[in-house]
Design a protein around this motif. Structure first.
Motif, PDB file in Angstrom:
ATOM      1  N   ASP A 184       0.812  -1.221   0.000  1.00 64.12           N
ATOM      2  CA  ASP A 184       0.000   0.000   0.000  1.00 64.12           C
ATOM      3  C   ASP A 184       0.843   1.267   0.000  1.00 64.12           C
ATOM      4  N   TRP A 185       2.144   1.123   0.206  1.00 64.59           N
ATOM      5  CA  TRP A 185       2.972   2.317   0.391  1.00 64.59           C
ATOM      6  C   TRP A 185       4.067   2.399  -0.664  1.00 64.59           C
ATOM      7  N   GLY A 193       5.979   4.092   3.055  1.00 60.78           N
ATOM      8  CA  GLY A 193       5.316   4.406   4.319  1.00 60.78           C
ATOM      9  C   GLY A 193       6.319   5.033   5.262  1.00 60.78           C
ATOM     10  N   SER A 225       4.046   0.000  10.486  1.00 55.94           N
ATOM     11  CA  SER A 225       3.230   0.360   9.325  1.00 55.94           C
ATOM     12  C   SER A 225       1.754   0.169   9.619  1.00 55.94           C
ATOM     13  N   GLN A 226       1.437  -0.876  10.411  1.00 54.91           N
ATOM     14  CA  GLN A 226       0.028  -1.070  10.782  1.00 54.91           C
ATOM     15  C   GLN A 226      -0.465   0.079  11.663  1.00 54.91           C
ATOM     16  N   GLU A 274      -1.029   3.029   9.477  1.00 55.87           N
ATOM     17  CA  GLU A 274      -2.261   2.858   8.703  1.00 55.87           C
ATOM     18  C   GLU A 274      -3.480   3.200   9.557  1.00 55.87           C
TER      19      GLU A 274
END
Ligand SMILES: Cc1cc2nc3c(=O)[nH]c(=O)nc-3n(C[C@H](O)[C@H](O)[C@H](O)COP(=O)(O)O)c2cc1C
Length: 149
Positions: free
Chosen positions: A89-90, A93, A132-133, A136
């Motif tokens: 997704d990044w 990130g 990263s979670q 997010e």
């Protein structure tokens, strides 16, 4: 074939938040062009970064990173083929690895400090995944309130 490269480094001088922002803007633009995804953590002294994509593209980028005077003491923690991306997704990130991450560092390192040069590749990946979670969740505005100690 898809690969993931993970390294640790140390900022060469004082990097201001604007400096980090500028770095991220370039990184995200270049990474999109080369189909690279990844995650960068920074605590105002140390960097920990994972980059994922084509092996040659990662090797080229690592060459740029080694020459980049904004950081030093680069330590390659891992460069391995992977079945799938962890940070798809990044384009890049970002997590400010500040004191609020202490819980996370305690779980993934020997000390409660952010010391990425001490980590092996699996521990570094697990730490970046967790950061990263959290990033997010924050981006979605669902950051959990601080849990009692
Ligand atoms: C900590 C850190 C992380 C970086 N991450 C990336 C990245 O993910 N992608 C990228 O293209 N450049 C990244 N850069 C910038 C590269 O070092 C380099 O400036 C950029 O690839 C452009 O290189 P060039 O000017 O030789 O074309 C990063 C730099 C630093 C200091």
């Amino acid at each position: 074939m898809l690969y993931r490269l993970i390294y640790a480094s140390e900022a060469a001088g004082h990097l201001t938040p604007d400096g980090v922002q500028a770095l991220l803007v370039t990184a995200r633009r270049c990474n999109r062009l080369h189909d690279i995804s990844g995650m960068l953590a920074f605590d105002s002294r140390y960097f920990l970064q994972a980059i994922e994509g084509d092996r040659q593209a990662l090797s080229n980028l690592y060459g740029n990173l080694v020459r980049d005077t904004r950081h030093k003491r680069l330590l390659l923690l891992g460069f391995e083929p992977i079945a799938q991306r962890s940070f798809s997704d990044w384009s890049m990130g970002f997590a400010a690895a500040d004191a609020s991450g202490r819980r996370v560092y305690l779980r993934h390192g020997a000390s409660g400090r952010f010391e990425p040069h001490q980590l092996n590749a699996p521990a570094a990946l697990a730490l970046l995944n967790e950061l990263s979670q959290e990033a997010e969740r924050e981006a979605e505005g669902k950051a959990p309130s601080a849990t009692p100690a």
